[in-house]
Design a protein around this motif. Sequence first.
Motif, PDB file in Angstrom:
ATOM      1  N   HIS A  65      11.231   1.590  10.164  1.00 56.56           N
ATOM      2  CA  HIS A  65       9.429   1.706   9.066  1.00 56.56           C
ATOM      3  C   HIS A  65       8.831   0.083   9.756  1.00 56.56           C
ATOM      4  O   HIS A  65       7.724   0.175  10.255  1.00 56.56           O
ATOM      5  N   ILE A  66      10.204  -0.697   9.496  1.00 52.48           N
ATOM      6  CA  ILE A  66       8.508  -2.196   9.778  1.00 52.48           C
ATOM      7  C   ILE A  66       8.801  -2.483  10.446  1.00 52.48           C
ATOM      8  O   ILE A  66       7.937  -3.012  10.841  1.00 52.48           O
ATOM      9  N   SER A  69       5.854  -0.274  12.214  1.00 49.43           N
ATOM     10  CA  SER A  69       4.415   0.119  11.282  1.00 49.43           C
ATOM     11  C   SER A  69       3.502  -1.753  11.644  1.00 49.43           C
ATOM     12  O   SER A  69       2.641  -1.828  11.997  1.00 49.43           O
ATOM     13  N   LYS A  82       3.898 -10.759   7.748  1.00 48.54           N
ATOM     14  CA  LYS A  82       3.860  -8.607   7.502  1.00 48.54           C
ATOM     15  C   LYS A  82       5.190  -8.698   7.123  1.00 48.54           C
ATOM     16  O   LYS A  82       5.534  -8.079   6.382  1.00 48.54           O
ATOM     17  N   GLU A  85       6.707  -9.876   4.283  1.00 50.35           N
ATOM     18  CA  GLU A  85       6.324  -9.483   3.069  1.00 50.35           C
ATOM     19  C   GLU A  85       6.698  -7.539   2.936  1.00 50.35           C
ATOM     20  O   GLU A  85       7.157  -6.936   1.484  1.00 50.35           O
ATOM     21  N   GLN A  86       6.622  -7.509   3.351  1.00 48.48           N
ATOM     22  CA  GLN A  86       7.001  -5.748   3.249  1.00 48.48           C
ATOM     23  C   GLN A  86       8.546  -5.417   2.993  1.00 48.48           C
ATOM     24  O   GLN A  86       8.717  -3.916   2.158  1.00 48.48           O
ATOM     25  N   ASN A  87       9.703  -6.376   4.003  1.00 49.37           N
ATOM     26  CA  ASN A  87      10.727  -6.048   2.833  1.00 49.37           C
ATOM     27  C   ASN A  87      11.236  -6.720   1.609  1.00 49.37           C
ATOM     28  O   ASN A  87      11.636  -5.403   0.973  1.00 49.37           O
ATOM     29  N   ASN A  89       9.004  -5.892  -0.533  1.00 49.93           N
ATOM     30  CA  ASN A  89       7.950  -5.297  -1.025  1.00 49.93           C
ATOM     31  C   ASN A  89       9.200  -3.626  -1.591  1.00 49.93           C
ATOM     32  O   ASN A  89       8.306  -3.102  -2.283  1.00 49.93           O
ATOM     33  N   ALA A  90       9.706  -3.109  -0.102  1.00 53.90           N
ATOM     34  CA  ALA A  90      10.935  -2.198  -0.677  1.00 53.90           C
ATOM     35  C   ALA A  90      11.757  -2.958  -1.317  1.00 53.90           C
ATOM     36  O   ALA A  90      12.563  -1.200  -2.055  1.00 53.90           O
TER      37      ALA A  90
END
Length: 189
Positions: A65-66, A69, A82, A85-87, A89-90
Amino acid sequence: MKDKKADIFNCGRELFYSNGFKDTNISDITKMAGVGVGTFYNYYESKEKLFLEIYAKENENIKKHIAESLDLSQDPVTIVTKMIEQNFNAMNTNLILKEWYNRDFFRELELHCREADKNNDASFRNFYAELLKEWKAEGKIRGDIDDELLLALFDSLAYIDTHKEDIGIHHFPQLMKYLVGFIMKGLTE
């Protein structure tokens, strides 16, 4: 015919996601799946083994998904920032992925994930390895560092991740953001 293993897996995933690892037990999983406890043991030797399989799949899905995206037309520093950060956050919002920080279970989880990545040609490591090669070919990052060393820079972050307790878990997310920033700035300047 009903796929009992898939039912156990899916129910286990749902319960681990909502309750976490510690607060999910085999009887909850089997009750939800509509199978007996003995049937569970036909497919998984323990709750931990089921969880390891679920974790690997959840981790693979979030990494996919990361990767999907990201706007790859952005500059390398923005893209990698990014990704990190996304990792994080997950890892902090998904109760399955949050188990990465479980001291009692981490080593087994780490070994399982490394083995899963070795057997996965579409791994996140392969994704960023290709991205680094592309950036290097396009002159977006330094060309004087060979591909193996570039990859080793990012692999070292995974090593640091496995020693987050030694570093101090409360410092860990900020430390990783700084290290990624330092690495990317050093590669792009």
